[in-house]
Scaffold this active site. Sequence first.
Site, short mmCIF file in Angstrom:
data_model
loop_
_atom_site.label_atom_id
_atom_site.label_comp_id
_atom_site.label_asym_id
_atom_site.label_seq_id
_atom_site.Cartn_x
_atom_site.Cartn_y
_atom_site.Cartn_z
NE ARG A 209 -3.53 0.06 2.84
CZ ARG A 209 -4.19 0.18 3.99
NH1 ARG A 209 -4.12 -0.78 4.91
NH2 ARG A 209 -4.91 1.25 4.24
CG HIS A 210 -1.27 4.69 0.03
ND1 HIS A 210 -1.47 5.18 1.30
CD2 HIS A 210 -2.43 4.10 -0.34
CE1 HIS A 210 -2.70 4.92 1.68
NE2 HIS A 210 -3.33 4.26 0.71
CG ASN A 216 -4.26 5.96 5.47
OD1 ASN A 216 -3.29 5.91 4.73
ND2 ASN A 216 -5.40 5.37 5.16
NE ARG A 260 -4.94 6.85 -0.59
CZ ARG A 260 -6.03 7.18 -1.26
NH1 ARG A 260 -6.09 8.34 -1.93
NH2 ARG A 260 -7.08 6.36 -1.29
CD GLU A 280 -8.77 1.33 -1.80
OE1 GLU A 280 -8.87 0.53 -2.74
OE2 GLU A 280 -8.44 0.98 -0.65
CG HIS A 346 -5.06 2.75 -3.23
ND1 HIS A 346 -4.96 3.99 -2.65
CD2 HIS A 346 -4.66 2.91 -4.52
CE1 HIS A 346 -4.54 4.87 -3.55
NE2 HIS A 346 -4.35 4.24 -4.70
O1 F6P Z 1 -9.01 3.21 4.72
C1 F6P Z 1 -8.18 3.16 3.63
C2 F6P Z 1 -8.89 2.54 2.42
O2 F6P Z 1 -7.95 2.44 1.38
C3 F6P Z 1 -10.14 3.33 1.94
O3 F6P Z 1 -9.85 4.37 1.04
C4 F6P Z 1 -10.99 2.25 1.36
O4 F6P Z 1 -12.34 2.62 1.23
C5 F6P Z 1 -10.76 1.14 2.35
O5 F6P Z 1 -9.40 1.23 2.74
C6 F6P Z 1 -11.01 -0.25 1.82
O6 F6P Z 1 -11.04 -1.18 2.87
P1 F6P Z 1 -12.43 -1.79 3.38
O7 F6P Z 1 -13.06 -2.41 2.16
O8 F6P Z 1 -12.04 -2.80 4.41
O9 F6P Z 1 -13.30 -0.69 3.91
#
Ligand code: F6P
Length: 394
Positions: A209-210, A216, A260, A280, A346
């Site tokens: 990941r970044h 975050n 990012r 993402e 991501h």
């Molecule tokens: O929180 C960081 C992130 O990359 C968000 O931008 C994204 O919506 C999420 O993680 C994805 O993870 P999950 O599907 O578990 O919510």
Amino acid sequence: MVGLPARGKTYVARKIARYLSWSGRRTRLFNAGDYRRVMLGAQHTHEFFSPENAEGKASRLAVAKAALDEMFKWLRLDGDVSIYDATNTTRARRDLIREQCESEGVRPLFVEIICTNEAEIEATIRETKVASPDYAFLSADEAVQDFRNRIAHYASAYEPVGEDEGDFIKYIDKGAKLILKNVHDDLGQQLVRFLLNLRGTRKSIWLTRHGESMWNRSNLIGGDPDLSPSGRIFADRLAEFVNEHEAMRDVVVWTSMLKRTIQTASKIARPQQVFHQLDEINAGICEGMSYADIRQKLPEEAVARARDKFRYRYPRGESYQDLIERVVPVVLAYEREPRPLLVVGHQAVLRVFYTYLMGASPEGCPHVSIPLHTLIELSPRIYDCSEERIALLQ
Ligand code: F6P
């Protein structure tokens, strides 16, 4: 599948099975060799495979029929696609398969694997056959010799798939050449597109990941924020790691279009390529919210997502299932890329890509752990990958 032994049929068959399963088709592989070993025991020297050996021939036909029976049973109950991984090098055997398919209402498509490169064939024999249970009682050189004799038996009776045998794809020399007949339906097109990109070169791939972003830090999802100070330290560490590792000398870096990932990769002195398909997951109306905000302001969305995270689609956004479709061009680019890769992505998008690389169940992908500041190194083996996780910043 069709083809002489040691041409890479099982390799391609498994790749196809993994790709189709990942893309949502219930797919299963039926390997005739596995059925033979279960039904007749493992240890058969080459004489068993001679077309002159009437007893061996009858036993092999019985095994082929048993595997086919199981295959049709599965297709009737659960399956979309089954791959019958056997040599099927004679017309008689393919006629049998086609007739059974017709009576079951199943569409057959022959995928013939042809390899004209002797060095490749030798490497396949050494890598996959010497360790086979078939040869537990022979030395490596004896096993290679016996396997070469086995190939000669098959070659003496080999009839390549003919124009009059229905629909087919011929995949020649690791996709250097493809010959197609009548592959116009959705599945056929999907398969052709995959095989056009499948070049069978093995390389390591690193996923990360970044570095931590400003969002975050405050638990906000989505958006296009900059790196936080600790995210920038991670970017420095990552660049150092790449410089220090000989295996990463020729690495190509892939990022998303978001700041990012580009900032995270910016210190790495290697060729870089941006894929918007690596952006993402689009959280739609929830972009810029925290999970706590969503629970409070849109509780029905939080409940629906918790109930089925794989299929749940954010209003005006995407689901994990949608992401699989979006990531297809990245998977195809990976299959045709000969150089090692470092993918800076991501959380959600890497879960989807990782699931393809590891051949894991797509429905499980929303729950794969992809922590920040951790490099995941996947090293290919003949049929799968080994994995190591390296925490670059605690
Ligand atoms: O929180 C960081 C992130 O990359 C968000 O931008 C994204 O919506 C999420 O993680 C994805 O993870 P999950 O599907 O578990 O919510």
